[in-house]
Write an enzyme that holds these catalytic residues in place. Structure first.
Site, PDB file in Angstrom:
ATOM      1  N   GLU A  45     -25.243  88.034  16.049  1.00 32.67           N
ATOM      2  CA  GLU A  45     -24.900  88.745  14.813  1.00 32.67           C
ATOM      3  C   GLU A  45     -25.726  90.035  14.720  1.00 32.67           C
ATOM      4  O   GLU A  45     -26.930  90.027  15.016  1.00 32.67           O
ATOM      5  CB  GLU A  45     -25.256  87.808  13.645  1.00 32.67           C
ATOM      6  CG  GLU A  45     -24.822  88.293  12.298  1.00 32.67           C
ATOM      7  CD  GLU A  45     -24.988  87.191  11.219  1.00 32.67           C
ATOM      8  OE1 GLU A  45     -25.589  86.139  11.505  1.00 32.67           O
ATOM      9  OE2 GLU A  45     -24.506  87.407  10.099  1.00 32.67           O
ATOM     10  N   LYS A 114     -17.989  90.104   7.751  1.00 35.60           N
ATOM     11  CA  LYS A 114     -18.394  88.740   7.368  1.00 35.60           C
ATOM     12  C   LYS A 114     -17.916  88.471   5.949  1.00 35.60           C
ATOM     13  O   LYS A 114     -18.012  89.342   5.075  1.00 35.60           O
ATOM     14  CB  LYS A 114     -19.922  88.619   7.451  1.00 35.60           C
ATOM     15  CG  LYS A 114     -20.476  87.217   7.296  1.00 35.60           C
ATOM     16  CD  LYS A 114     -21.967  87.188   7.664  1.00 35.60           C
ATOM     17  CE  LYS A 114     -22.571  85.798   7.623  1.00 35.60           C
ATOM     18  NZ  LYS A 114     -23.953  85.784   8.125  1.00 35.60           N
ATOM     19  N   CYS A 175     -21.703  83.113  11.672  1.00 39.38           N
ATOM     20  CA  CYS A 175     -22.879  82.305  11.330  1.00 39.38           C
ATOM     21  C   CYS A 175     -22.703  81.435  10.085  1.00 39.38           C
ATOM     22  O   CYS A 175     -22.166  80.346  10.160  1.00 39.38           O
ATOM     23  CB  CYS A 175     -24.105  83.208  11.218  1.00 39.38           C
ATOM     24  SG  CYS A 175     -25.630  82.236  11.309  1.00 39.38           S
ATOM     25  N   PRO A 359     -61.051  82.299  15.852  1.00 39.30           N
ATOM     26  CA  PRO A 359     -62.248  81.550  15.462  1.00 39.30           C
ATOM     27  C   PRO A 359     -61.958  80.060  15.654  1.00 39.30           C
ATOM     28  O   PRO A 359     -61.064  79.523  15.000  1.00 39.30           O
ATOM     29  CB  PRO A 359     -62.427  81.887  13.977  1.00 39.30           C
ATOM     30  CG  PRO A 359     -61.394  82.910  13.652  1.00 39.30           C
ATOM     31  CD  PRO A 359     -60.358  82.894  14.698  1.00 39.30           C
ATOM     32  N   LEU A 360     -62.680  79.429  16.570  1.00 39.71           N
ATOM     33  CA  LEU A 360     -62.379  78.049  16.979  1.00 39.71           C
ATOM     34  C   LEU A 360     -63.469  77.128  16.447  1.00 39.71           C
ATOM     35  O   LEU A 360     -64.614  77.195  16.876  1.00 39.71           O
ATOM     36  CB  LEU A 360     -62.321  77.998  18.508  1.00 39.71           C
ATOM     37  CG  LEU A 360     -61.851  76.718  19.171  1.00 39.71           C
ATOM     38  CD1 LEU A 360     -60.422  76.380  18.778  1.00 39.71           C
ATOM     39  CD2 LEU A 360     -61.941  76.839  20.693  1.00 39.71           C
ATOM     40  N   SER A 361     -63.089  76.241  15.509  1.00 36.99           N
ATOM     41  CA  SER A 361     -64.104  75.511  14.737  1.00 36.99           C
ATOM     42  C   SER A 361     -64.438  74.134  15.273  1.00 36.99           C
ATOM     43  O   SER A 361     -65.383  73.523  14.808  1.00 36.99           O
ATOM     44  CB  SER A 361     -63.595  75.341  13.307  1.00 36.99           C
ATOM     45  OG  SER A 361     -62.473  74.478  13.330  1.00 36.99           O
ATOM     46  N   GLY A 362     -63.603  73.615  16.178  1.00 39.10           N
ATOM     47  CA  GLY A 362     -63.793  72.212  16.552  1.00 39.10           C
ATOM     48  C   GLY A 362     -63.001  71.280  15.655  1.00 39.10           C
ATOM     49  O   GLY A 362     -63.002  70.071  15.844  1.00 39.10           O
ATOM     50  N   ILE A 364     -59.063  70.382  13.677  1.00 37.63           N
ATOM     51  CA  ILE A 364     -57.742  70.209  14.286  1.00 37.63           C
ATOM     52  C   ILE A 364     -56.848  71.445  14.110  1.00 37.63           C
ATOM     53  O   ILE A 364     -55.979  71.714  14.939  1.00 37.63           O
ATOM     54  CB  ILE A 364     -57.065  68.929  13.737  1.00 37.63           C
ATOM     55  CG1 ILE A 364     -56.118  68.373  14.788  1.00 37.63           C
ATOM     56  CG2 ILE A 364     -56.356  69.186  12.442  1.00 37.63           C
ATOM     57  CD1 ILE A 364     -55.956  66.885  14.678  1.00 37.63           C
ATOM     58  N   ASP A 365     -57.074  72.213  13.059  1.00 39.99           N
ATOM     59  CA  ASP A 365     -56.165  73.336  12.809  1.00 39.99           C
ATOM     60  C   ASP A 365     -56.335  74.457  13.832  1.00 39.99           C
ATOM     61  O   ASP A 365     -55.374  74.913  14.450  1.00 39.99           O
ATOM     62  CB  ASP A 365     -56.377  73.880  11.392  1.00 39.99           C
ATOM     63  CG  ASP A 365     -56.065  72.837  10.336  1.00 39.99           C
ATOM     64  OD1 ASP A 365     -55.203  71.988  10.606  1.00 39.99           O
ATOM     65  OD2 ASP A 365     -56.685  72.863   9.266  1.00 39.99           O
TER      66      ASP A 365
HETATM   67  N1  LIG Z   1     -67.749  76.960  12.980  1.00 36.99           N
HETATM   68  C1  LIG Z   1     -66.662  77.717  13.053  1.00 36.99           C
HETATM   69  N2  LIG Z   1     -66.508  78.563  14.069  1.00 36.99           N
HETATM   70  C2  LIG Z   1     -65.425  79.331  14.171  1.00 36.99           C
HETATM   71  N3  LIG Z   1     -64.429  79.309  13.294  1.00 36.99           N
HETATM   72  C3  LIG Z   1     -64.523  78.482  12.247  1.00 36.99           C
HETATM   73  C4  LIG Z   1     -65.639  77.644  12.070  1.00 36.99           C
HETATM   74  N4  LIG Z   1     -65.425  76.951  10.942  1.00 36.99           N
HETATM   75  C5  LIG Z   1     -64.257  77.326  10.448  1.00 36.99           C
HETATM   76  N5  LIG Z   1     -63.691  78.257  11.232  1.00 36.99           N
HETATM   77  C6  LIG Z   1     -62.402  78.934  11.059  1.00 36.99           C
HETATM   78  O1  LIG Z   1     -61.962  78.757   9.723  1.00 36.99           O
HETATM   79  C7  LIG Z   1     -60.740  78.016   9.705  1.00 36.99           C
HETATM   80  C8  LIG Z   1     -60.681  77.105   8.487  1.00 36.99           C
HETATM   81  O2  LIG Z   1     -61.574  76.064   8.619  1.00 36.99           O
HETATM   82  P1  LIG Z   1     -61.126  74.596   8.296  1.00 36.99           P
HETATM   83  O3  LIG Z   1     -62.329  73.775   8.235  1.00 36.99           O
HETATM   84  O4  LIG Z   1     -60.232  74.593   7.111  1.00 36.99           O
HETATM   85  O5  LIG Z   1     -60.156  74.250   9.532  1.00 36.99           O
HETATM   86  P2  LIG Z   1     -60.394  73.551  10.948  1.00 36.99           P
HETATM   87  O6  LIG Z   1     -61.845  73.333  11.123  1.00 36.99           O
HETATM   88  O7  LIG Z   1     -59.703  74.259  12.034  1.00 36.99           O
HETATM   89  O8  LIG Z   1     -59.630  72.249  10.847  1.00 36.99           O
HETATM   90  P3  LIG Z   1     -59.881  71.041   9.880  1.00 36.99           P
HETATM   91  O9  LIG Z   1     -59.194  71.424   8.603  1.00 36.99           O
HETATM   92  O10 LIG Z   1     -59.207  69.960  10.586  1.00 36.99           O
HETATM   93  O11 LIG Z   1     -61.358  70.879   9.756  1.00 36.99           O
HETATM   94  C9  LIG Z   1     -60.687  77.291  11.032  1.00 36.99           C
HETATM   95  O12 LIG Z   1     -59.379  77.001  11.393  1.00 36.99           O
HETATM   96  C10 LIG Z   1     -61.365  78.274  11.951  1.00 36.99           C
HETATM   97  O13 LIG Z   1     -60.439  79.261  12.406  1.00 36.99           O
HETATM   98  N1  LIG Z   2     -27.142  84.616   9.579  1.00 34.49           N
HETATM   99  C1  LIG Z   2     -26.634  83.571   8.981  1.00 34.49           C
HETATM  100  O1  LIG Z   2     -25.538  83.590   8.428  1.00 34.49           O
HETATM  101  C2  LIG Z   2     -27.467  82.319   9.075  1.00 34.49           C
HETATM  102  C3  LIG Z   2     -27.185  81.283   8.058  1.00 34.49           C
HETATM  103  C4  LIG Z   2     -27.188  79.862   8.526  1.00 34.49           C
HETATM  104  N2  LIG Z   2     -27.225  78.974   7.399  1.00 34.49           N
HETATM  105  C5  LIG Z   2     -28.307  79.519   9.515  1.00 34.49           C
HETATM  106  O2  LIG Z   2     -29.410  79.247   9.108  1.00 34.49           O
HETATM  107  O3  LIG Z   2     -28.069  79.484  10.681  1.00 34.49           O
END
Ligand SMILES: Nc1ncnc2c1ncn2[C@@H]1O[C@H](COP(=O)(O)OP(=O)(O)OP(=O)(O)O)[C@@H](O)[C@H]1O
Ligand SMILES: NC(=O)CC[C@H](N)C(=O)O
Ligand SMILES: Nc1ncnc2c1ncn2[C@@H]1O[C@H](COP(=O)(O)OP(=O)(O)OC[C@H]2O[C@@H]([n+]3cccc(C(=O)O)c3)[C@H](O)[C@@H]2O)[C@@H](O)[C@H]1O
Length: 711
Positions: A45, A114, A175, A359-362, A364-365
């Site tokens: 489309e 359309k 669509c 930023p990697l916190s350890g 799950i997100d």
């Molecule tokens: N010690 C850290 N180092 C680096 N980044 C961090 C740290 N703590 C938090 N952050 C950043 O901030 C964000 C939000 O923190 P938050 O505690 O909500 O999430 P998370 O630690 O990834 O997961 P969870 O919610 O499972 O604890 C994280 O996703 C991360 O990107």
């Molecule tokens: N462009 C469209 O018309 C998309 C609408 C349709 N409901 C879809 O989500 O696929």
């Protein structure tokens, strides 16, 4: 009598307003269709300007440039011999329509506007287009002069018509028209259309592909016929990802299906279908024949001088029909691993930056975000190993490598384009630090482990110097305002440092050739809904691949990745209690997300679905949950308290949605304020009227009055 026809349907990675790139991808798809023996090719489309132009559709430039691209296609004699169905905006009698333009051998056969526009969720078509309100009728459309000069036509049919070829009849629906109760394919097929073309701009949502397939299967099972579905693919500049899956179905069976998630630019799906099979299927259904013979809808027909099948006097045994197949659909966990990964790749290469910083916190997100980037690296390396020239060119440009460079493993690529950083404070634990380090090692990111206490103390020290007051954590006797402020400064400083590192780490490592990185954020949909994150921390990254995915689905995704991507390290993330680690350790207290929020992630998932998908306010949410949760032995008062607590926090934190990091749209319950979930951001969080109705109902339920709750 068998009557084979080869058809082509496309998934193109269009980019809004990239007329040059869009033209090249359209042309390439027509060439590939022709090489594959197809005489009919349909594309997505609005494929000429790109589906996601939004308010740019209001600009006359967008329509003009679309005609210019069409002019190129019309002038290109190498494209002759294929009936081409392409899409663009067209202005007719001062109304703008979202149109299919069908062309053949340098002439326009039909412009089909359309009729039923998509206007819910992320769709806003009524803002830019009128819907054609005259079913089964056409008008004359006067061509722009520069087009008339090319085609030699002054006027062409504009409206809702069928196309007669020398050997078949084609109907077009666009669509959303497939999703409506009175889809045009019904009347069209009763009036003899054997092939239905559907060009879509349909974006990904978890589990949505099943619905498309069901609708098309149902359509062709009831009506008989061949159905071609085309779709855009990729990120065309916004939060949505168009998930391709071009397909061909015949009489209720899937014959061919393109990929739902892939990083190539042009994908052409071919099938050889049997018109004879359609005729036998329909004529064998007496009830359908009776309806068809009585059908009052008689479509105007326009002629396309082409035979879709080879004109053979005798049956050609060298032509092989496409056999029916079973669609293998991705699980939601696979969808999470692939959709956001493809979206990130398109965004990254189109932004011309050098990679991602996370930023990697350890926790799950951020772990899920890191694994999505890993998944992206796997897809890119696979494409490079297959020799996809476009992907190779993008990789070499991004990494500043020469024309020989081919990444061997996802980890090799990650080392060049993905930087992760653990930013610890005195409140961090060795467990989270180790998890972050181990995950980085497993996926190959360039990992930076820093402590940032000096930065936090400098800022708090400045505040103390100015005010003469030193804030304390609650565990040290501070108020809740002090406690929150001390946590939020850590979180916000992380984001500030992230932008600094993203801008300069590549320069520090590679000098002037190091391009800066995009900052990734990782707040999930449940946290956003509850407002359990710091404004201008997680709300303020460049992109968030998990922003509309629930915690429960993220856990499922991590389990899937542990088992299917050989990432054993992920087991440790699944076992850990989610914690922000923003307050000092104290004996007997562990900072836990669910305790602090006053609700569980699972409950948030329930509230999120009821609020958005079931359109519940506080009162009707309470009424619905009474039925569900009373079986879990909760009293009406407990249910009322939970619902009220949710709506209180939702209301006080809704302002945070206004600055939410742009996130991949994955779920129908996303609270994204900017596109999908349009609401005010200043609420009366007491919900005086609504909560009183809930309280009254609880009182009556407790008295066991025979009450009726209106849901
Ligand atoms: N010690 C850290 N180092 C680096 N980044 C961090 C740290 N703590 C938090 N952050 C950043 O901030 C964000 C939000 O923190 P938050 O505690 O909500 O999430 P998370 O630690 O990834 O997961 P969870 O919610 O499972 O604890 C994280 O996703 C991360 O990107
Ligand atoms: N462009 C469209 O018309 C998309 C609408 C349709 N409901 C879809 O989500 O696929
Ligand atoms: N109605 C309104 N309209 C517009 N703006 C409004 C507003 N009300 C407050 N504000 C503004 O918003 C600010 C409050 O929001 P904010 O600064 O976010 O602060 P706040 O929401 O008070 O606190 C952050 C929340 O996130 C939680 N948390 C948990 C886990 C991890 C993390 C993390 O960051 O890693 C955070 C933390 O426990 C706390 O509940 C106010 O200071 C004010 O500036």
């Amino acid at each position: 009598m068998v009557h084979y026809v080869t058809v082509a349907t496309c998934a193109l990675n269009q980019w809004a307003l990239d007329f040059q790139g869009n033209y090249e991808r359209i042309r390439e798809s027509i060439v590939q269709a022709k090489e594959g023996g197809a005489r009919l090719r349909i594309g997505p489309e609005l494929e000429i300007p790109g589906y996601g132009c939004q308010d740019h559709f209001l600009e006359s430039d967008t329509t003009l440039h679309s005609w210019e691209v069409l002019a190129r296609l019309l002038q290109d004699r190498s494209l002759d011999g294929v009936l081409i169905d392409t899409g663009m905006p067209v202005l007719h009698r001062n109304c703008r329509y979202n149109c299919r333009v069908v062309i053949l051998d340098g002439k326009i056969v039909l412009i089909r506007p359309k009729m039923h526009l998509a206007n819910d969720g992320n769709y806003r078509e009524l803002r830019w287009f009128a819907g054609w309100a005259r079913p089964a009728s056409v008008e004359d459309f006067v061509l722009p002069r520069f087009i008339a000069d090319i085609t030699g036509q002054r006027e062409v049919p504009f409206g809702d018509a069928l196309i007669n070829t020398e050997d078949s009849c084609i109907g077009i629906e666009l669509c959303e028209e497939l999703f409506t109760p009175q889809s045009p394919h019904i009347a069209m097929s009763l009036d003899g259309a054997e092939i239905i073309l559907n060009s879509s701009g349909s974006h990904h949502e978890l589990r949505k592909l099943r619905r498309r397939i069901e609708l098309i299967r149902e359509a062709t099972l009831k009506c008989g016929g061949i159905y071609l579905y085309a779709n855009q693919k990729g990120c065309d500049g916004d939060r949505v990802y168009y998930d391709g899956s071009a397909m061909v179905l015949a009489n209720g069976e899937i014959l061919a299906m393109g990929q739902q998630f892939s990083i190539g630019d042009v994908e052409v799906t071919l099938a050889t279908v049997d018109l004879g099979g359609v005729r036998a299927f329909r004529a064998g259904m007496s009830s359908r024949s009776m309806q068809a013979s009585r059908s009052e809808m008689s479509y105007p027909r326009v002629m396309a001088a082409i035979s879709l099948s080879a004109q053979q006097a005798h049956f050609d045994f060298s032509v092989h029909p496409t056999r029916p197949m079973t669609a293998s659909l991705h699980s939601p966990a696979e969808e999470i691993s692939l959709g956001p990964a493809c979206w990130l790749w398109d965004y990254l290469r189109r932004s011309s930056l050098g990679g991602f910083f996370l930023p990697l916190s350890g926790g799950i997100d951020s772990c899920a975000t890191a694994v999505i980037v890993h998944s992206m690296c796997r897809l890119v390396v696979e494409a490079c190993q297959r020799g996809d020239s476009q992907v190779l060119a993008d990789v070499r440009r991004m990494c500043g490598e020469d024309s020989e460079y081919v990444p061997e493993r996802a980890q090799d690529l990650a080392a060049r384009i993905f930087c992760t950083s653990y930013m610890g404070t005195a409140n961090s634990t060795s467990e989270t630090r180790a998890r972050a380090r181990n995950l980085a090692a497993a996926i190959g990111s360039h990992h930076i482990d820093v402590d940032m206490d000096t930065v936090v103390s400098a800022i708090v020290g400045l505040f103390a110097f100015v005010t003469g007051q030193t804030p304390r954590y609650a565990v040290h006797g501070g108020t809740s305002a002090e406690n929150l402020a001390l946590q939020n400064i850590q979180a916000r400083l992380r984001m500030l440092l992230s932008y600094l590192f993203a801008a300069l780490v590549p320069w520090a490592m590679r000098g002037s050739s190091g391009k800066s990185l995009l900052v990734l954020g990782s707040a999930n949909v449940d946290e956003a809904l509850r407002g359990y994150f710091t404004k201008y921390d997680c709300s303020s990254a460049d992109l968030n691949p998990i922003g509309s995915i629930s915690k429960a689905d993220l856990r499922g995704f991590i389990e899937y990745a542990r088992d299917h991507m050989q990432l054993e390290v992920l087991g440790g993330f699944l076992d850990a209690v989610p914690s922000a680690e923003l307050v000092p350790f104290s004996p007997g207290y562990v900072q836990s997300d669910e305790d602090e929020m006053g609700m569980t992630y699972n409950e948030l998932g329930v509230y999120g679905r009821l609020r958005k998908i079931k359109k519940c306010g506080p009162y009707s949410m309470f009424a619905q949950l009474l039925h569900v949760w009373s079986q879990a032995q909760l009293t009406p008062r407990q249910i009322a308290d939970k619902v009220k607590r949710f709506f209180f926090y939702y209301a006080v934190n809704r302002h945070k949605m206004t600055t939410l990091t742009p996130a991949y749209h994955a779920e129908a319950y996303s609270p994204d304020d900017n596109r999908f979930d349009l609401r005010q951001f200043l609420y009366n969080a007491r919900w005086t009227w609504q909560f009183r109705q809930i309280d009254d109902a609880v009182t009556r339920l407790e008295k066991k009055d025979n009450i009726v709750i209106e849901e």
